[in-house]
Scaffold this active site. Structure first.
Site, short mmCIF file in Angstrom:
data_model
loop_
_atom_site.label_atom_id
_atom_site.label_comp_id
_atom_site.label_asym_id
_atom_site.label_seq_id
_atom_site.Cartn_x
_atom_site.Cartn_y
_atom_site.Cartn_z
N HIS A 197 -1.83 20.94 -11.89
CA HIS A 197 -2.02 20.90 -13.31
C HIS A 197 -3.63 20.79 -13.53
O HIS A 197 -3.98 20.82 -14.69
CB HIS A 197 -1.11 19.98 -14.28
CG HIS A 197 -1.43 18.29 -14.12
ND1 HIS A 197 -2.23 17.78 -15.21
CD2 HIS A 197 -1.53 17.40 -12.99
CE1 HIS A 197 -2.28 16.59 -14.73
NE2 HIS A 197 -1.82 16.44 -13.54
N CYS A 205 -5.21 8.54 -19.14
CA CYS A 205 -4.51 7.55 -19.25
C CYS A 205 -4.94 6.17 -19.67
O CYS A 205 -4.39 5.22 -20.23
CB CYS A 205 -3.71 7.17 -17.83
SG CYS A 205 -5.20 6.89 -16.60
N GLY A 262 -1.04 14.85 -7.66
CA GLY A 262 -2.26 14.31 -7.09
C GLY A 262 -1.79 12.92 -6.90
O GLY A 262 -2.42 12.29 -5.72
N1 PLP Z 1 -6.95 12.17 -8.64
C1 PLP Z 1 -7.85 12.40 -9.62
C2 PLP Z 1 -9.49 12.53 -9.37
C3 PLP Z 1 -7.17 12.71 -10.97
O1 PLP Z 1 -8.32 13.13 -12.00
C4 PLP Z 1 -5.76 12.90 -11.02
C5 PLP Z 1 -5.46 12.95 -12.47
O2 PLP Z 1 -5.81 12.59 -13.55
C6 PLP Z 1 -5.15 12.31 -10.21
C7 PLP Z 1 -5.61 12.12 -8.97
C8 PLP Z 1 -3.57 12.44 -10.35
O3 PLP Z 1 -3.00 13.41 -10.39
P1 PLP Z 1 -1.59 13.79 -10.80
O4 PLP Z 1 -1.78 13.74 -12.61
O5 PLP Z 1 -1.30 15.30 -10.51
O6 PLP Z 1 -0.76 12.87 -10.55
#
Ligand code: PLP
Length: 388
Positions: A197, A322, A71
């Site tokens: 994931h 995080c 993402g």
């Molecule tokens: N965007 C949103 C809304 C998310 O919740 C997350 C992950 O927590 C991400 C982007 C980032 O995705 P990735 O963990 O696959 O990099």
């Protein structure tokens, strides 16, 4: 010890069918999908099948799907790929850091960014998007579902505003994909991010939908993979997993499994609130994805609740994974107008496709008692209770 996992917005376990689909691509089917021999053709076919499945989930053409490492990369590809120095961008103050920090970087290279506020329900006002438009606006990026509250943004209305203004619209649908139906044509977006994931595929794979005719500059340069939009040898096993997860998610949505999940979530939420006073739902009254509830338990630290529940076998979170350990209260909850202490007193429960009724019973047996015990230990709570 029994362990129940209600932190699916942080990551989801692989579904067994996803793992089985991926298995051959770790060993016997090892070809580079760009090779012309049998081994390459085998993996190329698997990658293209996965592309079809992802496109089917999002209602687009296979050629409009670009596979990424997740993402974060999909968000960055959309944002950096559609904007250059001097442009104006509209986003919101509740985006994931993948979008917020990418936007901060844009400011460093000479862009101007408007961060829209949300109301107390975590909702962006589409009227604010319209009012923020400038002749130099080259991108609107508003998420589809918030990762902390699960609140669904009015993306279709925003898509219409973007279309009228002729401005590309990107939406981060990482927390929406597989949970609610997605149709990129209805949303009217030019780009949409998903992550494996968060939908029972593996970590480290994702995709960006890029509408036909929309040019995104690549983030890095190399081979002509992914129609020159994302260089680098494909992560075949991961892509196969994402494709299978997309297929299973589509089948589940067609069976309305999302309603069953919402019923489990609502039982959890109402069951907790019936037993705990001075608590509430973050994002109450707004449309939400079916798997998420974010609750504030006043007078205690969410972090303390998370640790106490973990010791008893229940995995939940204080919000964005995080931010665990960070002292700053969540930027999402404070943007919604929660006091810093209420934001810090918040806990997110997020269900997955593996969640069963017994998991909810387990949580209902643990959470009220844990909150009561921690409040007894909290000097703030005791003072308020005695004072009232
Ligand atoms: N965007 C949103 C809304 C998310 O919740 C997350 C992950 O927590 C991400 C982007 C980032 O995705 P990735 O963990 O696959 O990099």
């Amino acid at each position: 010890m029994r362990r129940v996992y209600l932190d699916n917005n942080a990551t989801t376990p692989l579904l067994p069918g996803v793992f089985e689909a991926m298995r051959p691509y770790f060993a016997e089917r090892f070809g580079n999908a760009s090779s012309i021999h049998h081994h390459g053709q085998e993996t190329r076919a698997a990658v293209e099948d996965a592309r079809e499945s992802v496109a089917d989930l999002l209602g687009c053409r296979a050629a409009e799907i670009v596979f990424t490492s997740g993402g974060t990369e999909a968000d960055n590809l959309a944002i950096s790929g559609l904007v250059k120095g001097g442009d104006h961008v509209i986003t919101s103050s509740i985006e994931h850091h993948a979008v917020l920090h990418a936007s901060k970087h844009l400011e460093e290279i000479g862009c101007e960014v408007t961060y829209l506020m949300v109301d107390g329900r975590c909702l962006v006002d589409p009227g604010d998007v319209r009012r923020a438009l400038r002749p130099t606006t080259k991108l609107i990026s508003i998420m589809m579902a918030n990762n902390e509250t699960g609140v669904l943004q009015p993306v279709e209305e925003i898509g219409k505003i973007a279309a009228e203004a002729g401005v590309p619209f990107h939406t981060d649908a990482v927390q929406a994909a597989g949970k609610v139906p997605i149709d990129v044509a209805r949303i009217g977006c030019h780009a949409l991010s998903i992550s494996g994931h968060k939908m029972h595929a593996p970590q480290g794979v994702g995709a960006l939908y890029v509408r036909k005719g929309t040019h995104v500059r690549p983030l890095f340069y190399g081979g002509r993979h992914e129609r020159s939009r994302r260089a680098g040898t494909e992560n075949v096993a991961g892509i196969v997993g994402l494709g299978k997860a997309a297929q299973l998610a589509k089948e589940a949505l067609d069976r309305s499994d999302d309603r069953k999940m919402a019923a489990l979530r609502d039982r959890l939420e109402q069951g907790i609130l019936a037993q705990v006073d001075e608590a509430g739902v973050n994002g109450k009254g707004a449309p939400r994805v079916p798997n998420t509830t974010s609750l504030h338990f006043d007078h205690i630290e969410g972090e303390a609740i998370v640790i106490a529940l973990d010791l008893k076998g229940l995995a939940v979170s204080t919000g964005a994974a995080c931010s665990s350990g960070a002292i700053e209260p969540s930027h999402v909850l404070t943007a919604m107008g929660l006091r810093a202490d209420q934001a810090r007193a918040s806990v997110r429960f997020s269900l997955g496709r593996q969640t069963v009724a017994e998991d909810i019973d387990f949580a209902l047996a643990l959470v009220p008692e844990t909150v009561a015990r921690l409040r007894e230990l909290s000097p703030v709570y005791r003072k308020t209770a005695i004072g009232s």
